[in-house]
Design a protein around this motif. Structure first.
Motif, short mmCIF file in Angstrom:
data_model
loop_
_atom_site.label_atom_id
_atom_site.label_comp_id
_atom_site.label_asym_id
_atom_site.label_seq_id
_atom_site.Cartn_x
_atom_site.Cartn_y
_atom_site.Cartn_z
N VAL A 151 0.84 -1.20 0.00
CA VAL A 151 0.00 0.00 0.00
C VAL A 151 0.88 1.25 0.00
O VAL A 151 1.76 1.40 0.85
CB VAL A 151 -0.94 0.02 1.22
CG1 VAL A 151 -1.90 1.19 1.13
CG2 VAL A 151 -1.69 -1.31 1.34
N ALA B 182 -2.65 1.91 6.82
CA ALA B 182 -3.52 0.91 6.20
C ALA B 182 -3.22 -0.48 6.74
O ALA B 182 -4.13 -1.31 6.90
CB ALA B 182 -3.35 0.94 4.68
N GLY C 95 3.11 -1.58 4.11
CA GLY C 95 3.25 -0.26 3.52
C GLY C 95 3.90 0.72 4.47
O GLY C 95 4.06 0.44 5.66
N SER D 175 -0.42 -3.70 -5.89
CA SER D 175 -0.46 -2.30 -5.46
C SER D 175 -1.69 -1.65 -6.05
O SER D 175 -1.90 -1.71 -7.27
CB SER D 175 0.80 -1.56 -5.91
OG SER D 175 1.94 -2.03 -5.23
N LEU E 235 -9.09 -1.58 -0.61
CA LEU E 235 -8.02 -2.56 -0.46
C LEU E 235 -8.59 -3.96 -0.25
O LEU E 235 -8.09 -4.94 -0.82
CB LEU E 235 -7.11 -2.17 0.70
CG LEU E 235 -6.42 -0.79 0.58
CD1 LEU E 235 -5.63 -0.48 1.85
CD2 LEU E 235 -5.50 -0.75 -0.63
N GLY F 178 0.50 3.91 4.07
CA GLY F 178 0.50 2.45 3.89
C GLY F 178 0.70 1.72 5.20
O GLY F 178 0.19 0.61 5.41
#
Length: 645
Positions: free
Chosen positions: A388, A474, A467, A416, A445, A471
């Motif tokens: 991410v 996330a 990430g 990605s 995602l 990221g």
């Protein structure tokens, strides 16, 4: 694809993440000198050689603790300039090296100061305009810097503006300030006086997709990248006297992203947009002919990184996608392409895999431009890493990606996703993420993961999320809000608590705080504060049931160390295993190759432990770095043994 009978060789970590042999190639404006970044005693420094003798290069700088990552030529070709911080604190100072004497000096010798480059000139070549926040950390005052004497002269004290734009005379022409709508106001400057009323304004929706893109040398035309009254940002030319605008370029799917301007006149000669891949279009026939010629000589992607002032010699980079990138010297008159260097020659012949472009669908129908790399010997579903990007107001792009190649080589599919909020796809795509941290942004995602499972690409029970920066957030969101989806997670400098993230932003980001509040949640309102609490993984840390690896720089000014400390502490209090690696000399990411390699060594063995892929042993990489292993060596394959040896 049939499985190979011979295992694909492991690509050494240091071949992907160690120092390049050379990088950042440029040519001086006068065309006499080549320059590049290359290691000096293991640390990236700036090198230089005469154009006629590229093999006779010598180091012009002597950085010994932290690699130089950004440098450029002075307009008069008499000095090389670079910016450098200390330990990742992002207080970048400007340094200069006189190419005749080799004398190196600090041009902005201040403490706790970050320099901005406001403008350079085609006609005034021994001076540049810079911004310094040494008086007030929130705002950059404009100074005229004499590159040869080092003298600084104050041009404009700044108590309100996010930035300035200057013309070729190095006179300020525009001041930019945030407004109450979450956008920007643009104030003309005439004879040093800033207008009381803006000539242009944006609201929140256009704030990331509308900005001036430069002036012609004679100041008669101001270019704009502008999304007002439309979705994707188009390129306009505005007559500075009449204000009349002319549309130059637009694309329905992507914002205009790059512009080539004539080195002397500043007139736009070509532009680019990137939807899935980058595409350049020339508005000048001669530039078009050169780009067409280069396209016939080079495979994969290419671009122009440096041009002489007479525009006859270009430095051209080429990304063949499944081979290491090369850099060439292009003589436009002779139509010759001479190799300058191969950045990572150790990757020649390595088993690099092609990246695939995808258009995935979110559950609400939004198209998500994405990229996938699969192992060369993949047959049926394999373990997968969802990688991410940070920002979140940034994007993933097509081309050679060291993390994609590394993870695919270890046996993982790598996906990605440009989730909503990513930039480059129009303002509607960005606005679709407003107040959706941890919600629809995360749903995108999860929808991509479901697609990969349904398509037979990924093994449902062996998917990691990984990430840096957003990221990293996330990753934490994935393990807290959807705890059963991912087998493990790798968080690199990710925020765990959105309240404390917003409370500790760097002071020079304060002019943008209204936009953060509008897009993330405003802690000054009861509703906004409740939203930030709800969307903060720290407050759901007890939900984590899968292994987590965290990497953090102690000097990170954007995502403070406390963001990682907090969630590690919460997990320890709840008895949840976590591995935490702290680097005392790093900031928002790991610039030192030894540190980057060490963390990646831990990462790939962590993934091998929980996903079952291949790994290169950790060896002495962690011991050879500055890593402080705070928690959880026992959760990473071979880490305790490596630390004990």
């Amino acid at each position: 694809m049939p499985a190979s009978t011979t295992p694909i060789p492991l690509i050494a970590r240091d071949h992907l993440f160690g120092n390049p042999t050379k990088a950042g190639g440029q040519i001086s404006p006068d065309g006499k000198w080549l320059s590049w970044l290359a290691p000096l005693e293991g640390v990236l420094n700036v090198w230089m050689a005469p154009v006629e003798e590229p093999a006779s290069g010598k180091a012009m700088t002597t950085a010994s603790e932290r690699p130089i990552q950004q440098y450029f030529w002075a307009p008069d070709s008499k000095s090389l300039l670079y910016i450098q911080d200390k330990g990742g604190d992002e207080n970048f100072l400007l340094y200069g090296v006189d190419i005749a004497t080799g004398k190196e000096r600090t041009l902005t010798d201040f403490e706790n100061t970050r320099v901005d480059i406001i403008g350079t000139s085609e006609t005034i070549r021994d001076r540049i305009l810079i911004g310094l926040n040494n008086r007030d950390a929130r705002f950059h005052d404009a100074y005229l810097l004499d590159l040869n004497s080092g003298d600084l002269a104050l041009v404009q004290q700044n108590d309100a503006y996010a930035g300035f734009m200057a013309d070729d005379n190095l006179d300020l022409r525009l001041a930019v300030a945030p407004n109450a709508a979450g956008g920007m106001d643009f104030f003309p400057i005439v004879d040093g006086a800033i207008a009381e009323e803006p000539s242009d304004s944006t609201d929140l929706a256009d704030s990331l997709t509308t900005q001036p893109a430069g002036l012609t040398t004679d100041g008669s035309i101001m270019y704009w990248i502008d999304s007002r009254g439309r979705n994707t940002a188009a390129l306009f030319a505005q007559d500075a006297q009449t204000g009349e605008r002319t549309l130059i370029a637009q694309n329905e799917k992507a914002d205009i992203g790059g512009v080539m301007g004539h080195p002397k006149t500043g007139e736009v000669q070509a532009y680019s947009f990137t939807y899935l891949t980058a595409e350049w279009t020339a508005t000048d026939p001669d530039i078009g002919a050169s780009l067409d010629w280069l396209g016939k000589q080079l495979e994969g992607d290419f671009g122009v990184s440096s041009r002489t002032e007479d525009d006859q010699t270009w430095i051209v980079w080429n990304d063949p996608l499944t081979a290491p990138a090369q850099t060439f010297i292009y003589d436009r008159n002779a139509e010759t392409l001479a190799e300058f260097y191969t950045g990572r020659p150790e990757l020649v012949g390595a088993p690099l895999q092609p990246m695939q472009t995808l258009e995935l669908k979110a559950r609400d129908g939004l198209t998500l431009p994405s990229y996938l790399t699969v192992p060369g010997d993949a047959e049926g579903p394999v373990p997968m890493v969802l990688l991410v990007h940070g920002g979140p107001w940034a994007r993933d792009e097509y081309g050679f990606n060291s993390h994609h190649q590394w993870l695919a080589n270890r046996g993982y599919a790598v996906l990605s996703v440009n989730f909503r909020g990513s930039t480059g796809f129009g303002k509607d795509f960005i606005s679709a993420a407003d107040l959706e941290w941890g919600k629809k942004m995360h749903d995108d995602l999860i929808d991509a993961v479901r697609w990969a499972v349904e398509e037979g690409i990924a093994q449902e029970d062996k998917i990691a999320i990984m990430g840096g920066s957003y990221g990293g957030y996330a990753t934490l969101a994935g393990l807290t809000f959807t705890p059963e989806v991912f087998a493990c997670g790798v968080d690199i400098v990710g925020p765990s608590n959105l309240e404390t993230l917003l409370a500790t932003i760097p002071p020079y980001w304060e002019p943008m705080i209204a936009q953060f509040h509008e897009r993330m949640g405003n802690p000054a309102t009861p509703e906004g504060l409740a939203m930030l609490k709800e969307r903060s993984p720290l407050n759901s840390a007890g939900n984590i049931v899968r292994p987590l690896l965290i990497g953090q720089g102690a000097n990170d000014p954007r995502v403070n160390q406390a963001e990682s400390d907090q969630i590690v502490g919460a997990m320890k209090d709840a008895g949840i295993p976590v591995t935490y690696v702290l680097f005392p000399d790093e900031g928002h990411g790991f610039a030192n190759p030894a540190n980057n390699i060490a963390f990646n060594a831990v990462t790939e063995n962590f993934l091998a432990e929980w996903l079952g892929g291949r790994s290169e042993p950790i060896g002495d990489t962690v011991k050879g770095s500055t890593a402080d292993l705070v928690e959880g060596a026992e959760h990473v394959k071979g880490l305790k043994e490596a630390m004990a040896s």
